[in-house]
Design a protein around this motif. Sequence first.
Motif, PDB file in Angstrom:
ATOM      1  N   GLN A 224      54.426  70.027 -52.769  1.00  0.00           N
ATOM      2  CA  GLN A 224      53.367  69.092 -52.463  1.00  0.00           C
ATOM      3  C   GLN A 224      53.213  68.215 -53.704  1.00  0.00           C
ATOM      4  N   THR A 225      53.285  66.911 -53.521  1.00  0.00           N
ATOM      5  CA  THR A 225      53.209  65.975 -54.648  1.00  0.00           C
ATOM      6  C   THR A 225      52.007  65.066 -54.434  1.00  0.00           C
ATOM      7  N   PHE A 226      51.113  65.063 -55.405  1.00  0.00           N
ATOM      8  CA  PHE A 226      49.875  64.304 -55.281  1.00  0.00           C
ATOM      9  C   PHE A 226      50.081  62.894 -55.821  1.00  0.00           C
ATOM     10  N   ILE A 227      50.431  61.968 -54.907  1.00  0.00           N
ATOM     11  CA  ILE A 227      50.638  60.586 -55.320  1.00  0.00           C
ATOM     12  C   ILE A 227      49.298  59.883 -55.521  1.00  0.00           C
ATOM     13  N   GLY A 228      48.246  60.502 -55.037  1.00  0.00           N
ATOM     14  CA  GLY A 228      46.881  60.062 -55.295  1.00  0.00           C
ATOM     15  C   GLY A 228      46.099  61.274 -55.742  1.00  0.00           C
ATOM     16  N   LEU A 229      45.415  61.162 -56.865  1.00  0.00           N
ATOM     17  CA  LEU A 229      44.700  62.323 -57.409  1.00  0.00           C
ATOM     18  C   LEU A 229      43.411  61.873 -58.074  1.00  0.00           C
ATOM     19  N   HIS A 230      42.337  62.548 -57.693  1.00  0.00           N
ATOM     20  CA  HIS A 230      41.060  62.387 -58.397  1.00  0.00           C
ATOM     21  C   HIS A 230      40.567  63.788 -58.712  1.00  0.00           C
ATOM     22  N   GLN A 231      40.187  63.983 -59.954  1.00  0.00           N
ATOM     23  CA  GLN A 231      39.619  65.271 -60.338  1.00  0.00           C
ATOM     24  C   GLN A 231      38.397  65.044 -61.211  1.00  0.00           C
ATOM     25  N   PRO A 232      37.593  66.085 -61.349  1.00  0.00           N
ATOM     26  CA  PRO A 232      36.370  65.943 -62.134  1.00  0.00           C
ATOM     27  C   PRO A 232      36.681  65.634 -63.600  1.00  0.00           C
ATOM     28  N   PRO A 233      35.707  65.073 -64.306  1.00  0.00           N
ATOM     29  CA  PRO A 233      35.925  64.785 -65.730  1.00  0.00           C
ATOM     30  C   PRO A 233      36.191  66.070 -66.521  1.00  0.00           C
ATOM     31  N   PRO A 234      36.919  65.953 -67.624  1.00  0.00           N
ATOM     32  CA  PRO A 234      37.274  67.137 -68.421  1.00  0.00           C
ATOM     33  C   PRO A 234      36.058  67.958 -68.875  1.00  0.00           C
ATOM     34  N   ASP A 235      34.916  67.333 -69.067  1.00  0.00           N
ATOM     35  CA  ASP A 235      33.737  68.069 -69.545  1.00  0.00           C
ATOM     36  C   ASP A 235      32.917  68.685 -68.409  1.00  0.00           C
ATOM     37  N   SER A 236      33.443  68.654 -67.172  1.00  0.00           N
ATOM     38  CA  SER A 236      32.700  69.175 -66.016  1.00  0.00           C
ATOM     39  C   SER A 236      32.692  70.696 -65.942  1.00  0.00           C
ATOM     40  N   GLY A 237      33.626  71.326 -66.654  1.00  0.00           N
ATOM     41  CA  GLY A 237      33.765  72.775 -66.551  1.00  0.00           C
ATOM     42  C   GLY A 237      34.677  73.200 -65.420  1.00  0.00           C
ATOM     43  N   LEU A 238      35.143  72.237 -64.614  1.00  0.00           N
ATOM     44  CA  LEU A 238      36.066  72.546 -63.524  1.00  0.00           C
ATOM     45  C   LEU A 238      37.503  72.422 -64.016  1.00  0.00           C
TER      46      LEU A 238
END
Length: 144
Positions: free
Chosen positions: A26-40
Amino acid sequence: MDHLAREMAERTGLAYGFVNIFWPQQTFIGLHQPPPDSGLITVGRSMSRRHGWCPEVIARQRALPLPDVYASPRFAGNHVTDALGIRSYFGAPLIDTDTGIAWGTVCVIDPEPRPLHQAQHLLDIVKDTGTTVVQAVAARAPAH
């Protein structure tokens, strides 16, 4: 495609958004993730085809709303549930309009479960993003 993943995550209020192509992984050609300081946890751009819920979406060629993955024994025991602590998933297939073949998915995931009464609204946002992705890819495809 990152901007579509981000917009989908923002519109749903879920932490992660993906536009996913099913290649050998599975290749994520679109990716959004929480900011690095979110703890996630920060995720990479690929994952095994055996992990997550998108393989099920590809197989069934239908959207899959899981407002609380723990509510379904079939979907609760999943690598993504364990590795990222994910509790909610909403995904829809990307289906080629000419062939009818599902070649990818769009989805959002979050460590918090969602109320059942929100499921259809969240899934509608995901499906809408999927339509946008398919149209964008078709517009860039060479003419037959």
